[in-house]
Structures are given as structure tokens and as C-alpha cells.
Design an enzyme around this catalytic site. Structure first.
Site, PDB file in Angstrom:
ATOM      1  N   LYS A  28       5.728 -13.000   0.792  1.00 25.09           N
ATOM      2  CA  LYS A  28       5.008 -11.885   0.169  1.00 25.09           C
ATOM      3  C   LYS A  28       3.840 -11.509   1.070  1.00 25.09           C
ATOM      4  O   LYS A  28       2.987 -12.350   1.386  1.00 25.09           O
ATOM      5  CB  LYS A  28       4.507 -12.337  -1.205  1.00 25.09           C
ATOM      6  CG  LYS A  28       4.644 -11.295  -2.280  1.00 25.09           C
ATOM      7  CD  LYS A  28       4.365 -11.937  -3.617  1.00 25.09           C
ATOM      8  CE  LYS A  28       4.166 -10.903  -4.697  1.00 25.09           C
ATOM      9  NZ  LYS A  28       3.705 -11.517  -5.937  1.00 25.09           N
TER      10      LYS A  28
HETATM   11  O1  G3P Z   1       3.460  -9.496  -9.410  1.00 25.52           O
HETATM   12  C1  G3P Z   1       2.128  -9.053  -9.334  1.00 25.52           C
HETATM   13  C2  G3P Z   1       1.423  -9.397 -10.571  1.00 25.52           C
HETATM   14  O2  G3P Z   1       1.282 -10.772 -10.674  1.00 25.52           O
HETATM   15  C3  G3P Z   1       0.131  -8.757 -10.806  1.00 25.52           C
HETATM   16  O3  G3P Z   1      -0.017  -8.734 -12.165  1.00 25.52           O
HETATM   17  O4  G3P Z   1      -1.207  -8.584 -14.271  1.00 25.52           O
HETATM   18  O5  G3P Z   1      -2.363  -9.474 -12.235  1.00 25.52           O
HETATM   19  O6  G3P Z   1      -1.823  -7.063 -12.416  1.00 25.52           O
HETATM   20  P1  G3P Z   1      -1.433  -8.439 -12.815  1.00 25.52           P
END
Ligand code: G3P
Length: 224
Positions: free
Chosen positions: A85
Site C-alpha cells: 500500500k
Molecule cells: O482503508 C482506508 C480506511 O481504513 C480509512 O478509513 O474510517 O479511517 O477514513 P477511515
């Protein structure tokens, strides 16, 4: 559309893996840190890999190309099927091109616009992660952004697989599927929410009650 679990929690991933429809796991430094800030990352990643078997994205923390490539080299030594990633920055795109030449799959993360997604595809990204929740957080309509990206993918016949990420609720899963995303990576809690419906619970309760009633009646007939 495939579903991945967006998590670094072993118990959640262990349970998600038993559900029968989970095709992979995505992690990031925040998810890992949330579990235990002193954890051995390599050990945790290998534990997750053992549980899930399918796709597993592991994020680099370097912000220069050389550092990203060095980290990627290390991660594929942990397990060769790793997807690396890489953040959506200029140095990241250079790293993606290099990893593509080495046939190492990449997932370009922190993508918030169609132009970023196009650049990631053209650099040779295997996956492009479009963050829905964080767009909505700043009042940008994530569905519109994802629809644009999926439309461009159809028109241009692009190769990268689109991951809908930063999923916050089941409606995001539906929007991602309607837009044509290849994958949605979903937190465990939202996966479990998405399986529930009050009518399913009520219906099952009724079926079981009716069956019990039938058994009781049958017992009465037998014992006469
Ligand atoms: O896959 C990316 C994700 O983990 C981000 O999620 O909820 O931190 O915006 P969030």
C-alpha cells in the site's frame, strides 16, 4: 463486488474469515496502532495472513521512493503475495511504477479525486483505494467522486481494480456496488451491521416458535 475487511484486529479478522464471503484484508498504520501501539507489526501481519489466505495490503510509512521500495522489499520477504500500500503522492507513484516492473502488486491509498485515480492507474497500480467516508466528512459527495472514477474506468478500459475504502456504514457498500467498484474494504462492525435486518430476526424467531409448537402438538398425539 468483493468484500475485504479493513482491520488489524485478530479476533475480528478471525471471525470475518469464517463468514464465507471475505476475500481479503486491508491494513494501515492507524488500524495497527489502534490495536496495540507497541505491537510487532511483522508478527501481526503474518498472523493476519495466516487467517485470511486471500488479499492482504500492507502499507509503507516512508514518504520517499527509495524508502518505500526498501520497505516493499522487506514486506515481500515476510510473504511473497503481499500487496504494498503506497500513499498517493508523487514519490509514491514513482515507487508504484518500479514495483510494477518487479511484478509486485500495489494498492495506491488516500485517493480522493478522479485525477489522482487516473495517475495511479497510469503509474501501474494494481489497486486504487478511493476514500468515501473522509470525502463525506468534508462535505464532498463521495458517491459522485466514485461514480466519476468508475465511469472513467469503463470509458478508458483501465486495468487497476477500484477499492471503495473509508467505508463508514452499509449505504456506502451499496453506493460502491452501484458505482461499479471492484472491491469494498469494510470495517468489521459495518460488515456485521450489513448482515442484519430486523425482519430476518423476527422471521427466524417465528419459524422456530412454529416448529416448537408443532413438536409439542406431535408429542401430545404420540403420547395419547
Ligand atoms: O482503508 C482506508 C480506511 O481504513 C480509512 O478509513 O474510517 O479511517 O477514513 P477511515
Amino acid at each position: 463486488m468483493e468484500i475485504y475487511v479493513d482491520s488489524a484486529n485478530i479476533e475480528h479478522i478471525r471471525h470475518a474469515a469464517t463468514l464465507g464471503f471475505i476475500a481479503g484484508v486491508t491494513t494501515n498504520p492507524s488500524l495497527l496502532g489502534k490495536e496495540d501501539s507497541s505491537m510487532d507489526v511483522k508478527q501481526r501481519i503474518l498472523e493476519i495472513h495466516k487467517l485470511i489466505g486471500g488479499h492482504l495490503s500492507v502499507e509503507v510509512i516512508s514518504t520517499n521512493t527509495k524508502g518505500m521500495l526498501k520497505e516493499a522489499e522487506e514486506i515481500v520477504k515476510w510473504f511473497p503475495e503481499a500487496t504494498i500500500k503506497i500513499p498517493m503522492i508523487a514519490e509514491g507513484l514513482t515507487a508504484v511504477r518500479e514495483l510494477n516492473k518487479q511484478n509486485i502488486p500495489t494498492n495506491v491509498t488516500l485517493v480522493f479525486s478522479a485525477t489522482q485515480a487516473i495517475a495511479a492507474n497510469n503509474a501501474g497500480a494494481t489497486y486504487v483505494s478511493v476514500f468515501m467516508g473522509r470525502l463525506d466528512d468534508i462535505s464532498n459527495n463521495s458517491t459522485e467522486v466514485l461514480n466519476d472514477i468508475c465511469e472513467i474506468w469503463d470509458v478508458q478500459d483501465y486495468d487497476s481494480r477500484i477499492i471503495a475504502a473509508s467505508i463508514r456504514h452499509p449505504i456506502h457498500i451499496i453506493e460502491a456496488a452501484k458505482a461499479g467498484a471492484d472491491i469494498a474494504t469494510v470495517p468489521y462492525k459495518v460488515i456485521m451491521q450489513s448482515l442484519k435486518h430486523p425482519l430476518t430476526d423476527a422471521g427466524l424467531e417465528q419459524f422456530l416458535a412454529d416448529y416448537d409448537k408443532m413438536q409439542t402438538e406431535r408429542q401430545k398425539v404420540i403420547s395419547v
